[in-house]
Enzyme design. Sequence first.
Site, PDB file in Angstrom:
ATOM      1  N   ASN A 178       0.866  -1.180   0.000  1.00 19.38           N
ATOM      2  CA  ASN A 178       0.000   0.000   0.000  1.00 19.38           C
ATOM      3  C   ASN A 178       0.903   1.232   0.000  1.00 19.38           C
ATOM      4  OD1 ASN A 178      -1.843   2.010   0.517  1.00 19.38           O
ATOM      5  ND2 ASN A 178      -2.412   1.305   2.572  1.00 19.38           N
ATOM      6  N   LYS A 226       0.143   4.296  -0.283  1.00 13.87           N
ATOM      7  CA  LYS A 226      -0.493   5.467   0.334  1.00 13.87           C
ATOM      8  C   LYS A 226      -0.212   6.729  -0.508  1.00 13.87           C
ATOM      9  CE  LYS A 226      -0.250   3.133   4.728  1.00 13.87           C
ATOM     10  NZ  LYS A 226      -0.089   3.177   6.154  1.00 13.87           N
ATOM     11  N   HIS A 252      -9.517   1.126   5.199  1.00 15.91           N
ATOM     12  CA  HIS A 252      -8.198   1.272   5.844  1.00 15.91           C
ATOM     13  C   HIS A 252      -8.356   2.197   7.051  1.00 15.91           C
ATOM     14  CE1 HIS A 252      -4.081   2.505   6.537  1.00 15.91           C
ATOM     15  NE2 HIS A 252      -3.735   1.374   5.945  1.00 15.91           N
ATOM     16  N   GLU A 302      -6.722   4.581   8.052  1.00 22.38           N
ATOM     17  CA  GLU A 302      -6.561   6.010   7.753  1.00 22.38           C
ATOM     18  C   GLU A 302      -7.848   6.583   7.155  1.00 22.38           C
ATOM     19  OE1 GLU A 302      -2.935   5.443   5.581  1.00 22.38           O
ATOM     20  OE2 GLU A 302      -1.987   4.874   7.472  1.00 22.38           O
ATOM     21  N   GLU A 341      -5.460  -5.164  10.590  1.00 26.55           N
ATOM     22  CA  GLU A 341      -4.440  -4.147  10.828  1.00 26.55           C
ATOM     23  C   GLU A 341      -4.740  -3.426  12.141  1.00 26.55           C
ATOM     24  OE1 GLU A 341      -2.410  -3.044   6.903  1.00 26.55           O
ATOM     25  OE2 GLU A 341      -4.096  -1.708   7.138  1.00 26.55           O
ATOM     26  N   GLY A 345       2.334   1.982  10.849  1.00 23.98           N
ATOM     27  CA  GLY A 345       3.273   3.094  10.666  1.00 23.98           C
ATOM     28  C   GLY A 345       3.949   3.537  11.945  1.00 23.98           C
ATOM     29  N   SER A 388       3.360  -2.258  10.292  1.00 27.33           N
ATOM     30  CA  SER A 388       4.811  -2.194  10.535  1.00 27.33           C
ATOM     31  C   SER A 388       5.556  -3.475  10.185  1.00 27.33           C
ATOM     32  CB  SER A 388       5.089  -1.800  11.994  1.00 27.33           C
ATOM     33  OG  SER A 388       4.609  -0.503  12.253  1.00 27.33           O
TER      34      SER A 388
HETATM   35  P1  PGA Z   1       2.754   0.098   7.662  1.00 28.16           P
HETATM   36  O1  PGA Z   1       1.332   0.308   6.987  1.00 28.16           O
HETATM   37  O2  PGA Z   1       3.312  -1.191   7.109  1.00 28.16           O
HETATM   38  O3  PGA Z   1       3.555   1.296   7.244  1.00 28.16           O
HETATM   39  O4  PGA Z   1       2.539   0.018   9.123  1.00 28.16           O
HETATM   40  C1  PGA Z   1       0.454  -0.787   6.803  1.00 28.16           C
HETATM   41  C2  PGA Z   1      -0.839  -0.295   6.231  1.00 28.16           C
HETATM   42  O5  PGA Z   1      -1.268   0.803   6.581  1.00 28.16           O
HETATM   43  O6  PGA Z   1      -1.479  -0.979   5.425  1.00 28.16           O
END
Ligand code: PGA
Length: 259
Positions: A10, A12, A95, A97, A167, A173, A213
């Site tokens: 992803n 983003k 997601h 976010e 997640e 992140g 992460s």
């Molecule tokens: P990350 O993001 O691996 O940077 O933690 C995962 C995601 O948001 O799908």
Amino acid sequence: MTKKYFIAGNWKMNFSPAQAESFAEKLVEKIPRDTISEVVIAPHFLSLQKIADITKSSSIKLSAQNAYHRDEGAFTGEISANMLKNIAKYVILGHSERRHIFSEDNKLISQKVDAVIRSGMKPILCVGETLLERRNNETSRVLHDQVSSGLRGLTSQEVAKTVIAYEPVWAIGTGDIAKPDQVASAIAKIRGNISALYGLDVADKCRILYGGSATASTAGGYLLIEGVDGLLIGGASLKLSSFSQIVATADKLTQQNEA
Ligand code: PGA
């Protein structure tokens, strides 16, 4: 038959169009054509069409990062599933976010899941609890609500094709590591929810990923957790070496499982 791992990156809101396209070109060279795992990347909308051309004869498939649930009309700034259907195979929905920064709720996410299925693509439905919800022992309820409402109205066949990504919001992140037992237990809960609604066979077919992460050095450990069918990777998917290493690890584990 051993399931193939599903490894999705992803991206983003990262990379300029030129950077995204050049990264995709490098990825096509780096990811073997006969890769065992299903490899998916989710670039931003601006580069999706161009990257569809770049990846056309490779093993890499495309996902969008979002889609609106109405097919067309006066929805300034939105992109519909219908517009994406000939470009991408998957769409990431729900997601954290989108849920937390853009206030998307379970109802809207369920409408988006419907629209993506209607258009012939497959949703990658993200679910996961916040740190506060985990501390308040609400993880099971949150996962149940997000899964049951996200899949509402779908047929068993449609659910079997849906990819779910667990997640935990606190691990996205942040570099905070979700422990194997936390991941295994959350994924078992999600599969249990699907099984209660659609039966064991559908729950078994449904691919459930872990995300949060994950890096080249932790990917193997996550993939070995009971019930984990793949990874949704944010930060580590923006580096050629780490993303290709994660794919190589997944392929190696599949070969070992089959041996
Ligand atoms: P990350 O993001 O691996 O940077 O933690 C995962 C995601 O948001 O799908």
